[in-house]
Design an enzyme around this catalytic site. Structure first.
Site, PDB file in Angstrom:
ATOM      1  N   CYS A 190       5.791  -0.265   7.256  1.00 36.31           N
ATOM      2  CA  CYS A 190       5.464   0.902   6.434  1.00 36.31           C
ATOM      3  C   CYS A 190       6.682   1.268   5.599  1.00 36.31           C
ATOM      4  O   CYS A 190       7.799   1.277   6.108  1.00 36.31           O
ATOM      5  CB  CYS A 190       5.082   2.065   7.348  1.00 36.31           C
ATOM      6  SG  CYS A 190       4.680   3.577   6.468  1.00 36.31           S
ATOM      7  N   LEU A 191       6.448   1.588   4.335  1.00 39.57           N
ATOM      8  CA  LEU A 191       7.561   1.968   3.458  1.00 39.57           C
ATOM      9  C   LEU A 191       8.241   3.255   3.940  1.00 39.57           C
ATOM     10  O   LEU A 191       9.399   3.497   3.602  1.00 39.57           O
ATOM     11  CB  LEU A 191       7.070   2.148   2.012  1.00 39.57           C
ATOM     12  CG  LEU A 191       6.568   0.869   1.335  1.00 39.57           C
ATOM     13  CD1 LEU A 191       6.024   1.189  -0.060  1.00 39.57           C
ATOM     14  CD2 LEU A 191       7.661  -0.182   1.254  1.00 39.57           C
ATOM     15  N   HIS A 195      -4.502   1.779   7.473  1.00 43.45           N
ATOM     16  CA  HIS A 195      -3.135   2.298   7.605  1.00 43.45           C
ATOM     17  C   HIS A 195      -2.896   3.420   6.588  1.00 43.45           C
ATOM     18  O   HIS A 195      -2.339   4.470   6.931  1.00 43.45           O
ATOM     19  CB  HIS A 195      -2.165   1.121   7.399  1.00 43.45           C
ATOM     20  CG  HIS A 195      -0.717   1.469   7.368  1.00 43.45           C
ATOM     21  ND1 HIS A 195       0.197   0.937   8.248  1.00 43.45           N
ATOM     22  CD2 HIS A 195      -0.005   2.273   6.535  1.00 43.45           C
ATOM     23  CE1 HIS A 195       1.409   1.421   7.973  1.00 43.45           C
ATOM     24  NE2 HIS A 195       1.319   2.227   6.933  1.00 43.45           N
ATOM     25  N   GLU A 196      -3.337   3.209   5.346  1.00 43.23           N
ATOM     26  CA  GLU A 196      -3.087   4.213   4.294  1.00 43.23           C
ATOM     27  C   GLU A 196      -3.943   5.464   4.512  1.00 43.23           C
ATOM     28  O   GLU A 196      -3.476   6.579   4.273  1.00 43.23           O
ATOM     29  CB  GLU A 196      -3.345   3.617   2.902  1.00 43.23           C
ATOM     30  CG  GLU A 196      -2.497   2.402   2.543  1.00 43.23           C
ATOM     31  CD  GLU A 196      -1.010   2.575   2.789  1.00 43.23           C
ATOM     32  OE1 GLU A 196      -0.500   3.715   2.703  1.00 43.23           O
ATOM     33  OE2 GLU A 196      -0.355   1.576   3.102  1.00 43.23           O
ATOM     34  N   GLY A 239       0.833  -1.192   0.000  1.00 43.93           N
ATOM     35  CA  GLY A 239       0.000   0.000   0.000  1.00 43.93           C
ATOM     36  C   GLY A 239       0.868   1.242   0.000  1.00 43.93           C
ATOM     37  O   GLY A 239       2.015   1.207   0.465  1.00 43.93           O
ATOM     38  N   HIS A 293      -2.295   7.753   6.839  1.00 43.09           N
ATOM     39  CA  HIS A 293      -1.265   8.606   6.213  1.00 43.09           C
ATOM     40  C   HIS A 293      -1.887   9.900   5.689  1.00 43.09           C
ATOM     41  O   HIS A 293      -1.292  10.975   5.817  1.00 43.09           O
ATOM     42  CB  HIS A 293      -0.596   7.870   5.044  1.00 43.09           C
ATOM     43  CG  HIS A 293       0.506   6.940   5.439  1.00 43.09           C
ATOM     44  ND1 HIS A 293       1.623   7.361   6.125  1.00 43.09           N
ATOM     45  CD2 HIS A 293       0.689   5.616   5.219  1.00 43.09           C
ATOM     46  CE1 HIS A 293       2.440   6.322   6.314  1.00 43.09           C
ATOM     47  NE2 HIS A 293       1.890   5.246   5.777  1.00 43.09           N
ATOM     48  N   GLN A 336       2.959   9.902   1.303  1.00 38.50           N
ATOM     49  CA  GLN A 336       4.289   9.306   1.425  1.00 38.50           C
ATOM     50  C   GLN A 336       5.223   9.702   0.282  1.00 38.50           C
ATOM     51  O   GLN A 336       6.439   9.549   0.394  1.00 38.50           O
ATOM     52  CB  GLN A 336       4.191   7.785   1.481  1.00 38.50           C
ATOM     53  CG  GLN A 336       3.533   7.263   2.745  1.00 38.50           C
ATOM     54  CD  GLN A 336       3.368   5.762   2.678  1.00 38.50           C
ATOM     55  OE1 GLN A 336       2.383   5.268   2.148  1.00 38.50           O
ATOM     56  NE2 GLN A 336       4.351   5.040   3.178  1.00 38.50           N
TER      57      GLN A 336
HETATM   58 NI    NI Z   1       2.633   3.287   5.683  1.00 40.67          NI
END
Ligand code: NI
Length: 167
Positions: free
Chosen positions: A91-92, A133-134, A46, A137, A51
């Protein structure tokens, strides 16, 4: 298409609250394609526009094993949720850090697709976790903020050290 640079915690830009998308056009679709490419290359399941330093309400998700089921949510909203579930998340934007977070077990999300058409989707399990989660963000929230203050301090120090070493 192009790979986009992913912001890393504790970059303050990750705490920006994203603005609603007002026009679903080719410019936005180019961003969607670039975000998908960036997510698959990472690899991740995701990615939120926040991000990649685009502060609009857009997320891409693909939790399939075969990486061929891209889901695009524009202006996503959780309109119903039920139950609680704890899952280990990563998370990236927080590379190398994994920890348990409690979220709703089942959700219904309303959004626009890449053609600008509204749709609703029910999700549970990993997909439900990933969408929540997204969306966090887009609200300027990174998953480590669910952890204890002590853990957050440790994570911040570890990532700052990593970033210094990579310079
Ligand atoms: Ni994330």
């Amino acid at each position: 298409m192009a790979l986009l640079q992913i912001l890393h915690y504790p970059d303050p830009r990750l705490h920006t609250v994203a603005q609603p998308v007002t026009t679903v056009d080719d410019t936005l679709r180019r961003l969607i394609a670039d975000m998908a490419e960036t997510m698959y290359a990472a690899p991740g399941i995701g990615l939120a526009a926040t991000q990649v330093n685009h502060h609009v309400r857009l997320i891409v998700v693909d939790v399939s094993e075969t990486k061929d089921n891209l889901l695009v949510f524009i202006n996503p909203e959780v309109i119903w949720s039920d139950g609680l579930e704890t899952m280990e998340e990563g998370c990236l934007s927080v590379p190398g850090i994994y920890d348990k977070v409690q979220r709703a077990e089942r959700i219904r999300v309303r959004a626009l697709n890449a053609q600008g058409q509204p749709f609703e989707m029910d999700a549970d399990g990993l997909l439900a976790v990933c969408i929540q989660h997204e969306i966090d963000h887009l609200n300027g929230k990174v998953f480590v903020e669910y952890l204890s203050r002590l853990k957050q301090d440790r994570i911040r120090q570890k990532l700052k050290k990593q970033q210094r070493e990579n310079m």
